[in-house]
Scaffold this motif. Structure first.
Motif, mmCIF file in Angstrom:
data_model
loop_
_atom_site.group_PDB
_atom_site.id
_atom_site.type_symbol
_atom_site.label_atom_id
_atom_site.label_comp_id
_atom_site.label_asym_id
_atom_site.label_seq_id
_atom_site.Cartn_x
_atom_site.Cartn_y
_atom_site.Cartn_z
ATOM 1 N N LEU A 38 8.916 -3.133 -10.836
ATOM 2 C CA LEU A 38 9.753 -2.753 -11.815
ATOM 3 C C LEU A 38 10.075 -1.379 -12.007
ATOM 4 N N ASP A 39 9.289 -0.595 -11.546
ATOM 5 C CA ASP A 39 9.543 1.044 -11.198
ATOM 6 C C ASP A 39 10.209 1.375 -9.952
ATOM 7 N N GLY A 40 10.645 0.375 -9.339
ATOM 8 C CA GLY A 40 11.577 0.780 -8.167
ATOM 9 C C GLY A 40 10.742 1.111 -6.790
ATOM 10 N N TYR A 41 9.623 1.037 -6.833
ATOM 11 C CA TYR A 41 9.102 1.572 -5.596
ATOM 12 C C TYR A 41 8.863 0.402 -4.623
ATOM 13 N N LEU A 42 9.328 -0.700 -4.940
ATOM 14 C CA LEU A 42 8.928 -2.045 -4.101
ATOM 15 C C LEU A 42 10.019 -3.097 -4.276
ATOM 16 N N LYS A 43 10.598 -3.617 -3.219
ATOM 17 C CA LYS A 43 11.493 -4.745 -3.341
ATOM 18 C C LYS A 43 10.495 -6.135 -3.403
ATOM 19 N N VAL A 75 0.827 -1.151 0.110
ATOM 20 C CA VAL A 75 -0.023 0.204 -0.082
ATOM 21 C C VAL A 75 0.725 1.278 -0.105
ATOM 22 N N SER A 76 1.944 1.102 0.742
ATOM 23 C CA SER A 76 2.781 2.380 0.878
ATOM 24 C C SER A 76 3.636 2.718 -0.441
ATOM 25 N N ALA A 77 3.879 1.658 -1.222
ATOM 26 C CA ALA A 77 4.650 1.697 -2.475
ATOM 27 C C ALA A 77 3.595 2.228 -3.468
ATOM 28 N N SER A 78 2.420 1.903 -3.349
ATOM 29 C CA SER A 78 1.457 2.367 -4.381
ATOM 30 C C SER A 78 0.887 3.615 -4.106
ATOM 31 N N GLU A 79 1.107 4.292 -2.973
ATOM 32 C CA GLU A 79 0.636 5.548 -2.577
ATOM 33 C C GLU A 79 1.956 6.481 -3.192
ATOM 34 N N GLU A 80 2.937 6.007 -3.059
ATOM 35 C CA GLU A 80 4.035 6.807 -3.666
ATOM 36 C C GLU A 80 4.008 6.937 -5.028
ATOM 37 N N TYR A 81 3.649 5.864 -5.773
ATOM 38 C CA TYR A 81 3.503 5.543 -7.084
ATOM 39 C C TYR A 81 2.529 6.319 -7.797
ATOM 40 N N SER A 100 -0.262 -3.585 -9.645
ATOM 41 C CA SER A 100 0.155 -4.956 -9.366
ATOM 42 C C SER A 100 1.374 -4.790 -8.823
ATOM 43 N N SER A 101 2.032 -5.664 -7.885
ATOM 44 C CA SER A 101 3.078 -5.426 -7.323
ATOM 45 C C SER A 101 4.189 -5.727 -8.160
ATOM 46 N N GLU A 102 4.097 -6.333 -9.459
ATOM 47 C CA GLU A 102 5.283 -6.424 -10.378
ATOM 48 C C GLU A 102 5.474 -4.901 -10.880
ATOM 49 N N CYS A 154 5.947 -13.705 -2.890
ATOM 50 C CA CYS A 154 4.508 -13.458 -3.005
ATOM 51 C C CYS A 154 4.294 -12.586 -4.290
ATOM 52 N N THR A 155 2.994 -12.580 -4.544
ATOM 53 C CA THR A 155 2.574 -11.679 -5.587
ATOM 54 C C THR A 155 1.176 -10.779 -4.970
ATOM 55 N N GLY A 156 0.969 -9.721 -5.581
ATOM 56 C CA GLY A 156 -0.053 -9.063 -4.901
ATOM 57 C C GLY A 156 -0.504 -7.951 -5.836
ATOM 58 N N TYR A 157 -1.222 -7.158 -5.621
ATOM 59 C CA TYR A 157 -1.828 -5.837 -6.007
ATOM 60 C C TYR A 157 -2.245 -4.820 -5.029
#
Length: 127
Positions: A81-86, A54-60, A75-77, A96-99
């Protein structure tokens, strides 16, 4: 007939049995608490992964100036890929995968993270 007083009486047997029962109940209580705490730690690990997502998506959304009218899914992918999430890894090191589903409700963005791991899946997860 003379009775030998070196044996156990019924009273002593009941007292000892009562003490053993109390000790058994105390042991069961602490074992239950231990396993309950272990289960919460595992569940908390997955909650942390959801919060990271969620934090990574807020920044995105903020960095890309996205306007969300109704519902948006990231998606988590994409975040990875854009560097917001390890990589999303659970406590066993499994990937794990997610969105994240973002809903615009009265111009207020609500973020909800969903993950799927080998042994866990967020309630309401859709592929």
């Amino acid at each position: 007939m003379k009775l030998n007083k070196n044996g156990w009486s019924t009273f002593e047997l009941l007292v000892l049995s009562g003490c053993l029962l109390v000790a058994l109940l105390v042991a069961v209580f602490f074992i239950y608490r231990l396993y309950d705490a272990l289960g919460k730690d595992i569940h908390n690990n997955y909650k942390v992964l959801e919060e990271e997502l969620v934090s990574a998506s807020e920044e995105y959304v903020k960095d890309n100036y996205l306007t969300i009218e109704d519902t948006f899914k990231i998606s988590s992918e994409i975040l990875r890929l854009d560097g917001y999430l390890k990589d999303l890894k659970d406590q066993n090191g499994d990937l794990c995968t997610g969105y994240v589903r973002i809903n615009n409700i009265n111009n207020n963005l609500e973020y909800k993270g969903y993950i799927r791991c080998n042994n866990y899946e967020t309630s309401g997860y859709n592929s």
